[in-house]
Motif scaffolding. Structure first.
Motif, mmCIF file in Angstrom:
data_model
loop_
_atom_site.group_PDB
_atom_site.id
_atom_site.type_symbol
_atom_site.label_atom_id
_atom_site.label_comp_id
_atom_site.label_asym_id
_atom_site.label_seq_id
_atom_site.Cartn_x
_atom_site.Cartn_y
_atom_site.Cartn_z
ATOM 1 N N MET A 6 0.832 -1.200 0.000
ATOM 2 C CA MET A 6 0.000 0.000 0.000
ATOM 3 C C MET A 6 0.869 1.254 0.000
ATOM 4 S SD MET A 6 -3.043 -1.220 -0.057
ATOM 5 C CE MET A 6 -3.999 -2.684 0.359
ATOM 6 N N ARG A 7 0.271 2.376 -0.390
ATOM 7 C CA ARG A 7 0.954 3.662 -0.385
ATOM 8 C C ARG A 7 0.031 4.733 0.183
ATOM 9 N NH1 ARG A 7 4.492 0.896 -1.255
ATOM 10 N NH2 ARG A 7 6.199 0.980 -2.720
ATOM 11 N N VAL A 8 0.598 5.737 0.822
ATOM 12 C CA VAL A 8 -0.176 6.887 1.271
ATOM 13 C C VAL A 8 -0.301 7.825 0.079
ATOM 14 C CG1 VAL A 8 -0.297 8.826 2.869
ATOM 15 C CG2 VAL A 8 0.648 6.641 3.639
ATOM 16 N N LEU A 9 -1.496 7.906 -0.472
ATOM 17 C CA LEU A 9 -1.713 8.695 -1.683
ATOM 18 C C LEU A 9 -1.992 10.159 -1.388
ATOM 19 C CD1 LEU A 9 -3.971 6.244 -3.737
ATOM 20 C CD2 LEU A 9 -1.495 6.526 -3.841
ATOM 21 N N GLY A 10 -2.526 10.458 -0.204
ATOM 22 C CA GLY A 10 -2.844 11.845 0.111
ATOM 23 C C GLY A 10 -3.914 11.919 1.176
ATOM 24 N N ILE A 11 -4.802 12.894 1.074
ATOM 25 C CA ILE A 11 -5.847 13.086 2.077
ATOM 26 C C ILE A 11 -7.210 13.182 1.405
ATOM 27 C CG2 ILE A 11 -4.334 14.193 3.764
ATOM 28 C CD1 ILE A 11 -5.338 16.874 2.876
ATOM 29 N N PHE A 12 -8.240 12.782 2.148
ATOM 30 C CA PHE A 12 -9.624 12.773 1.682
ATOM 31 C C PHE A 12 -10.422 13.706 2.592
ATOM 32 C CE2 PHE A 12 -13.761 10.134 1.601
ATOM 33 C CZ PHE A 12 -14.263 10.891 0.558
ATOM 34 N N ILE A 13 -11.051 14.710 1.997
ATOM 35 C CA ILE A 13 -11.767 15.735 2.768
ATOM 36 C C ILE A 13 -13.254 15.690 2.428
ATOM 37 C CG2 ILE A 13 -11.937 18.191 3.287
ATOM 38 C CD1 ILE A 13 -9.055 18.473 2.233
ATOM 39 N N VAL A 14 -14.079 15.603 3.463
ATOM 40 C CA VAL A 14 -15.529 15.614 3.286
ATOM 41 C C VAL A 14 -16.098 16.799 4.056
ATOM 42 C CG1 VAL A 14 -17.677 14.345 3.580
ATOM 43 C CG2 VAL A 14 -15.562 13.106 3.092
ATOM 44 N N ASN A 49 5.746 6.414 1.008
ATOM 45 C CA ASN A 49 5.813 7.755 0.438
ATOM 46 C C ASN A 49 5.576 7.788 -1.067
ATOM 47 O OD1 ASN A 49 5.938 10.205 1.646
ATOM 48 N ND2 ASN A 49 8.107 10.125 2.122
ATOM 49 N N ASN A 50 4.991 8.873 -1.505
ATOM 50 C CA ASN A 50 4.884 9.209 -2.927
ATOM 51 C C ASN A 50 5.355 10.639 -3.111
ATOM 52 O OD1 ASN A 50 3.876 6.844 -4.057
ATOM 53 N ND2 ASN A 50 1.766 7.368 -3.559
ATOM 54 N N GLU A 51 6.011 10.919 -4.227
ATOM 55 C CA GLU A 51 6.465 12.281 -4.497
ATOM 56 C C GLU A 51 5.295 13.188 -4.835
ATOM 57 O OE1 GLU A 51 9.454 13.105 -3.776
ATOM 58 O OE2 GLU A 51 9.925 11.015 -3.337
ATOM 59 N N GLU A 52 4.220 12.590 -5.313
ATOM 60 C CA GLU A 52 3.023 13.352 -5.658
ATOM 61 C C GLU A 52 1.890 12.938 -4.708
ATOM 62 O OE1 GLU A 52 0.969 14.512 -9.817
ATOM 63 O OE2 GLU A 52 0.843 12.394 -9.314
#
Length: 366
Positions: A6-14, A49-52
Motif C-alpha cells: 500500500m501507499r499513502v496517496l494523500g488526504i480525503f476531505i468531506v 511515500n509518494n512524491e506526488e
C-alpha cells in the motif's frame, strides 16, 4: 495498520464546502501533506511515500467531488487538477502469503563501545533489511519473470491441478510466496578472521506476511510488496518493543540469559472485503486491544471474531531458557571456554531477538 503493497496517496476531505477551491485552505492542506511526507521520509522502513500527493474533496451537500495533486518536492508546490473516475465494480485483490523463519546471529565486537539495546536492534534491522531485499522470491514454488502477470500464474496453476473453479474462487485463493536468502561462498581460508566478542544478538522466530496487490499486478510488484511488508512488520514491532522498555539497557547485562519478546502480529478482517488490517499485541494482550486501536485510529467497529490472533504464536520462555542451559553446559565443556558466559534472549515464535553474551573469542566470517 496497512498491510504491505500500500501507499499513502494523500488526504480525503468531506464537508459542506468545496475546500480545494479556497486558496486559504489550500495552504493549510499543502502544509498537512508536507508534514505527512516528512514523517514518512524519516522512517525509510515505512515504504509509504509518494512524491506526488492527492487531495480528494467531496462536497457532502452537492455530492460533487474534486481531485487535485501536489508535487511535494517542488518548491512552488504546484497544484494540478486530476481526473478521477469511479468504477462500477469493487477492486479485486491478489492475496500473497508468506512465512519467514529467522535464525540470525549478530556478533558484537569486544573493542566496540557499549551501545543501548535500541541502537543494537536498529543495527540488526538495517542488516536484516539488506538480507530481505537481496533475497530471491518464488511464487507457488517457482521463480517467475518480473513481467509475468499474477492473474495468469494463478490461472495456469489451477488448470495444472485440474481445478474447475470459477473466477471468484480463483481470485480468493492466496498465492504462496517463498523467500530464499542468498549465501556468500568463500573459497579461501584468507577470508576467515578471529574477532574477540563480548556478545552476540540472535534474532530467532517466525514472521507471517499477508500482502495484497491489485488484480493486474505483475511478479515484480508482488516481490516488492512482500519484501516491504516483511521489513515494515519487523521494523514496527522492534520499534514498539524498544519504546516500551522502562529501563534502557546500557552496555551488557549481568544476567546469564535475558529474553525479550517483541509484540506478535495479528490481522483484522474487514466485513465484505478480503483485505485485512495489521496490528501488534504484546504478551498478555488480547484481541480487545486490537479492536480498540481499530476504533481509535479508523473509527471502525468489528466483532472480536474478525481478529485473526493465532497467525503468529506467543513464545514459550521456558523453551529458550532450557535451550540456553544446554548450550552453556556444552560450551563450558570446551577447553577454549574458560571464562563466564551470559546470554540475552529476545525471542518468540512470532519474532524474537536473542542477545548472547560470551566473553571469549568467537570465530567470525566476513
Amino acid at each position: 495498520m496497512l498491510p504491505g503493497g500500500m501507499r499513502v496517496l494523500g488526504i480525503f476531505i468531506v464537508g459542506p464546502d468545496d475546500t480545494v477551491n479556497d486558496n486559504a485552505n489550500i495552504q493549510k492542506i499543502r502544509s498537512i501533506l508536507m508534514a505527512i511526507h516528512k514523517n514518512l521520509s524519516q522512517n525509510k522502513y515505512l515504504y509509504g511515500n509518494n512524491e506526488e500527493q492527492l487531495i480528494l474533496n467531496l462536497n457532502n451537500i452537492s455530492q460533487k467531488y474534486i481531485c487535485k495533486s501536489v508535487e511535494i518536492n517542488n518548491k512552488s508546490g504546484m497544484i494540478k487538477p486530476v481526473e478521477w473516475k469511479f468504477q462500477g465494480k469493487a477492486t479485486k485483490w491478489h492475496q500473497l502469503e508468506s512465512v519467514i523463519n529467522f535464525d540470525n546471529l549478530f556478533h558484537i565486537p569486544a573493542d566496540k563501545d557499549p551501545e543501548t539495546l535500541k541502537k543494537q536492534l536498529q543495527d540488526i534491522l538495517e542488516s536484516m533489511s539488506d538480507i530481505v531485499e537481496s533475497s530471491l522470491i518464488a511464487i507457488e514454488g517457482e521463480v517467475k519473470s518480473p513481467d509475468d502477470m499474477l492473474e495468469i500464474i494463478t490461472k495456469n496453476k489451477n488448470e495444472e491441478k485440474g481445478c474447475k473453479n470459477n473466477e471468484k474462487t480463483t481470485n480468493d485463493k492466496p498465492i504462496q510466496i517463498s523467500l530464499y536468502i542468498t549465501c556468500q561462498v568463500n573459497n579461501t581460508s584468507s577470508n576467515v578472521k578471529v574477532t574477540p566478542c563480548n556478545a552476540s544478538i540472535r534474532l530467532v522466530g517466525q514472521l507471517v506476511s499477508r500482502t495484497f496487490v491489485h488484480q493486474k499486478a505483475n511478479v515484480e510488484e508482488a516481490n516488492i510488496a512482500v519484501k516491504e511488508d516483511i521489513i515494515r512488520s519487523l521494523a514496527s514491532r522492534l520499534e514498539m518493543h524498544w519504546d516500551s522498555l522502562i529501563d534502557e539497557e546500557n552496555g551488557f547485562p549481568e544476567e546469564n540469559v535475558t529474553l525479550h519478546e517483541p509484540p506478535r502480529r495479528v490481522l483484522i478482517a474487514l466485513p465484505e472485503s478480503k483485505v485485512t488490517l495489521s496490528d501488534y499485541l504484546f504478551p498478555g494482550e488480547g484481541p480487545q486491544e486490537a479492536l480498540s486501536s481499530l476504533q481509535e485510529l479508523l473509527d471502525l467497529e468489528v466483532h472480536e471474531s474478525y481478529v485473526l490472533k493465532d497467525i503468529e504464536l506467543q513464545a514459550d520462555p521456558m523453551e529458550f531458557y532450557s535451550q540456553s542451559d544446554v548450550n552453556i553446559k556444552a560450551d563450558f565443556g570446551k577447553d577454549s571456554c574458560d571464562s563466564q558466559q551470559s546470554r540475552i534472549y529476545i525471542a518468540g515464535i512470532s519474532i524474537a531477538v536473542i542477545i548472547l553474551i560470551i566473553a571469549v573469542l568467537i570465530q567470525k566470517f566476513y
